[in-house]
Enzyme design. Structure first.
Site, PDB file in Angstrom:
ATOM      1  N   GLY A 256       0.821  -1.198   0.000  1.00 49.70           N
ATOM      2  CA  GLY A 256       0.000   0.000   0.000  1.00 49.70           C
ATOM      3  C   GLY A 256       0.861   1.255   0.000  1.00 49.70           C
ATOM      4  O   GLY A 256       1.959   1.290  -0.569  1.00 49.70           O
ATOM      5  N   SER A 257       0.392   2.277   0.674  1.00 46.62           N
ATOM      6  CA  SER A 257       1.049   3.587   0.602  1.00 46.62           C
ATOM      7  C   SER A 257       2.398   3.653   1.294  1.00 46.62           C
ATOM      8  O   SER A 257       3.134   4.637   1.116  1.00 46.62           O
ATOM      9  CB  SER A 257       0.123   4.668   1.173  1.00 46.62           C
ATOM     10  N   VAL A 258       2.766   2.650   2.087  1.00 48.62           N
ATOM     11  CA  VAL A 258       4.124   2.634   2.644  1.00 48.62           C
ATOM     12  C   VAL A 258       5.143   2.593   1.506  1.00 48.62           C
ATOM     13  O   VAL A 258       6.250   3.118   1.622  1.00 48.62           O
ATOM     14  CB  VAL A 258       4.314   1.430   3.589  1.00 48.62           C
ATOM     15  N   LYS A 260       5.174   4.279  -1.032  1.00 45.52           N
ATOM     16  CA  LYS A 260       5.441   5.631  -1.531  1.00 45.52           C
ATOM     17  C   LYS A 260       6.801   6.150  -1.063  1.00 45.52           C
ATOM     18  O   LYS A 260       7.387   7.031  -1.697  1.00 45.52           O
ATOM     19  CB  LYS A 260       4.321   6.580  -1.096  1.00 45.52           C
TER      20      LYS A 260
END
Length: 544
Positions: A256-258, A260
Site C-alpha cells: 500500500g502507501s508505505v 510511496k
C-alpha cells in the site's frame, strides 16, 4: 536456556517426573494397573499393551507408562510405592516455554526426530525418540542447544539383569543463548495484536537487532512437548487462521502507501522530480481510457512531495510512477531491500515480490501494461512485502541509509559464562541514495504523524517525536457501487489490510516498528495505535 536481551529466561528445562514399571517385577498386573489408574491417572488399556510388549522384548527394562506426572499424583504414588511392585519414578529434564505462547513463532518448538533426519548425519548425538528443534530458534541453534548425551557401561547377566557399573560418562549441557528481543516489548506487541490477525516487528534501526517479533494467531509450544491428541493437532493444522505461520517472515502482502517511500526516493534520486515540483490532484488520474482514483474523493489540489507524503496523495505518486516506469521503481525497491529475504536466518522466510517488465512476460506470458505501473506506484498491483522487510525499510530511512541484516541472537555462552559466540551488526547493503533525499523523506514522515493534516496523526505522542507512514492495501478491487459503503458493512475478508511503519525518536531513533493488521481497514483506527503502544512502552535505555 534461551533468554531475552536483558537476561530474562524464556525457555528452560524443568524436571519431569515419569512413571516406569519393570515388567518382570509385577506380581499382579491387573491389580497394579487398577491402582495406577486411581493414583496416577493411567489409562489401563494403553498401559497393559505397553507392559505386554515390554515383557516380551526386555522383561527387566523399565517401561514408561506416563510422563510428566503432576506433583499431587507424584506424592500419591510415592506414598504407596512399597505396595506397587515394579513401579519406579525417574526424573528427566523436559523443555519448558516459560510464558506459553509468548514469542512462540520466534522460539519455535521441538518435535521427535524422524528416520530421514537420523540417517542424514546432521543431528549428532541423537537417537530415535529424541526431540529436536523443528522451527524458530530451536531449529536455528539445534546443534548449540542440544548438548551431549552421557552414558554408563554396565555388566548384566544372561537375562539382562544389571550386576555392576563399569564406567560412567557424564552428560554435557547445551549452550545458553540470549536473543535480541526484549521480553516486555514482546509482551506489549502480542497484547496489541490480541483479537487480530497480523504481525508486528520492532527493530533497533542502528544495528538491526530485532526487539520484538509477534505473529497472531499463535500457539503454545509446550503442547508439542507434552504431546497432544489428534483432535487438538487437527484443530491447529486445519485452522483457516494458520496459527503455525510466522506472518512476520512468511506473510506476503501488498505494501500500500508505505511503498510511496520507495517511489519518493527513486523519483528524487533519478531527478524526475524535485521537492518543489507540484502535480494537480483533482481526485482522479487519467491514463488513456482508464481512470485511477485518489483516496481523497475531491483531491488535494496542487501538491508537492512534502504534502504528498504527509497526506498520502495517490495522484501525486501516480504521476511520479509514470515518469519513472516500473523497471526503475523495481531497481530502487531492490536496492532498499525488497524482493528478497532479509537474511534474518530463520526458517521459510519469504522474499516478497518486486515486479518488472521481464518478470511479467516470464510469469504470465503477456507484456506489462501502463496501468500496472500506476498501481505499482502506490504499492498495489503485483508488489508483495513482508512485515520484517518494512521494519528494515523504515530503519534504513532513519539510520542514514544503511540496511542491516536483522539479528535475533545476541550471544551464545557455556553454562559457566564463557562466551562462545557474540553477534555484531552486519551491514547488508548501502543503497545509492543521496543524504539530502533521505533527509527530505524523513522530514515528511515526521509530518505524517505530527502535521495536523497527516494521515498518521493517531500515532502522535507528547513526549516523543514519532515519524511514520500509513498504508492501506486493497484485498479486492473497489467497485463503484461500494465506494460509499461503510467499513462495518464490508465482509471482514474483503476489508483492506492496514499498515503502519514508525521510527522514534525521529531525531535519534532507538526503535523502528512495522505493523500489519490483516483486514484492518482504516489505518488510523487499527495499525497506528498498535505501533505507538510499543513506542510509548519501550524503555529507551541501552543494554549494557
Amino acid at each position: 536456556m534461551i533468554l531475552d536481551r536483558n537476561g530474562e529466561i524464556l525457555v528452560k528445562n524443568r524436571p519431569s517426573y515419569n512413571l516406569y514399571v519393570i515388567p518382570e517385577e509385577v506380581q499382579d498386573k491387573a491389580l497394579l494397573l487398577k491402582r495406577l489408574k486411581l493414583l496416577g491417572d493411567i489409562d489401563p488399556e494403553r498401559a497393559e499393551k505397553r507392559l505386554t510388549a515390554g515383557a516380551r522384548k526386555h522383561p527387566f527394562k523399565p517401561v514408561c507408562l506416563k510422563t510428566d506426572i503432576s506433583r499431587d499424583r507424584l506424592a500419591g504414588i510415592e506414598t504407596h510405592l512399597y505396595d506397587l511392585a515394579g513401579v519406579m519414578i525417574k526424573v528427566k529434564p523436559q523443555r519448558h516455554y516459560c510464558y506459553g505462547r509468548l514469542a512462540s513463532h520466534l522460539l519455535g518448538y521441538l518435535g521427535e526426530i524422524n528416520e530421514a533426519q537420523l540417517k542424514s548425519g546432521e543431528f549428532k548425538d541423537t537417537k530415535a525418540g529424541d526431540l529436536i528443534g523443528k522451527t524458530g530458534i530451536e531449529w536455528k541453534w539445534q546443534s548449540k542447544l542440544n548438548g551431549k548425551r552421557g552414558g554408563e557401561q554396565v555388566e548384566v547377566d544372561a537375562a539382562g539383569r544389571r550386576i555392576r557399573l563399569i564406567s560412567r560418562k557424564p552428560p554435557v549441557s547445551g549452550l545458553d543463548i540470549a536473543l535480541t528481543i526484549d521480553k516486555e516489548l514482546q509482551i506489549q506487541a502480542e497484547k496489541a495484536l490480541s483479537g487480530k490477525q497480523g504481525a508486528i516487528v520492532a527493530m533497533d534501526p542502528m544495528n538491526g537487532d530485532v526487539l520484538a517479533m509477534a505473529s497472531n494467531p499463535s500457539y503454545d509450544p509446550n503442547l508439542f512437548i507434552k504431546g497432544m491428541d489428534q483432535e487438538t493437532w487437527q484443530q491447529i493444522v486445519l485452522s483457516q487462521s494458520h496459527p503455525l505461520q510466522n506472518r512476520a517472515l512468511t506473510g506476503q502482502y501488498p505494501p500500500g502507501s508505505v511503498f510511496k517511500i520507495v517511489v519518493a526516493l527513486a523519483g528524487l534520486q533519478e531527478r524526475v522530480i524535485t521537492p518543489d515540483d507540484e502535480f494537480f490532484c483533482g481526485g482522479t488520474f487519467f491514463l488513456g481510457n482508464s481512470s485511477y482514483r485518489c483516496w481523497k474523493k475531491y483531491g488535494h489540489g496542487h501538491i508537492d512531495l512534502m504534502r504528498a507524503l504527509v497526506e498520502s496523495c495517490d495522484v501525486y505518486f501516480y504521476n511520479v510512477g509514470k515518469k519513472l516506469g516500473v523497471d526503475r521503481i523495481a531497481s530502487y525497491a531492490k536496492q532498499l531491500g525488497l524482493g528478497k529475504p532479509t537474511g534474518v536466518g530463520l526458517q521459510n522466510e519469504k522474499g516478497g515480490l518486486v515486479p518488472t517488465k521481464k518478470w511479467k512476460v516470464r510469469r504470465w506470458g503477456v507484456p506489462w501494461q501502463g496501468g500496472e505501473t500506476i498501481s505499482t506506484s502506490i504499492g498495489q498491483s503485483f508488489v508483495l512485502v513482508t512485515p520484517i522487510q518494512m521494519a528494515s525499510l523504515i530503519s534504513m530511512v532513519f539510520n542514514g541509509g544503511i540496511i542491516y541484516e536483522p539479528q535475533v541472537t545476541r550471544w551464545i555462552k557455556k553454562t559457566n559464562g564463557e562466551t562462545v559466540l557474540e553477534m555484531t551488526p552486519r551491514v547488508k547493503q548501502k543503497p545509492d541514495i543521496d543524504p539530502e533525499h533521505l533527509e527530505m523523506v524523513k522530514e515528511a514522515l515526521v509530518g505524517v504523524v505530527n502535521n495536523p493534516h497527516g494521515t498518521g496523526s493517531k500515532a502522535r505522542l507528547e513526549d516523543i517525536q514519532v515519524a511514520g507512514k500509513t498504508g492501506t492495501a486493497q484485498v479486492v478491487a473497489l467497485q463503484d457501487d461500494r465506494e460509499g459503503q461503510k467499513e462495518a458493512e464490508v465482509p471482514w475478508k474483503y476489508r483492506d489490510h492496514a499498515w503502519f511503519v514508525a521510527a522514534a525518536p525521529a531525531d535519534a531513533p532507538k526503535i523502528a516498528v512495522a505493523v500489519l493488521v490483516e483486514h484492518g481497514g482504516r489505518v488510523g483506527s487499527s495499525a497506528a495505535p498498535l505501533a505507538i503502544s510499543l513506542v510509548s512502552s519501550y524503555q529507551f535505555v541501552p543494554v549494557e
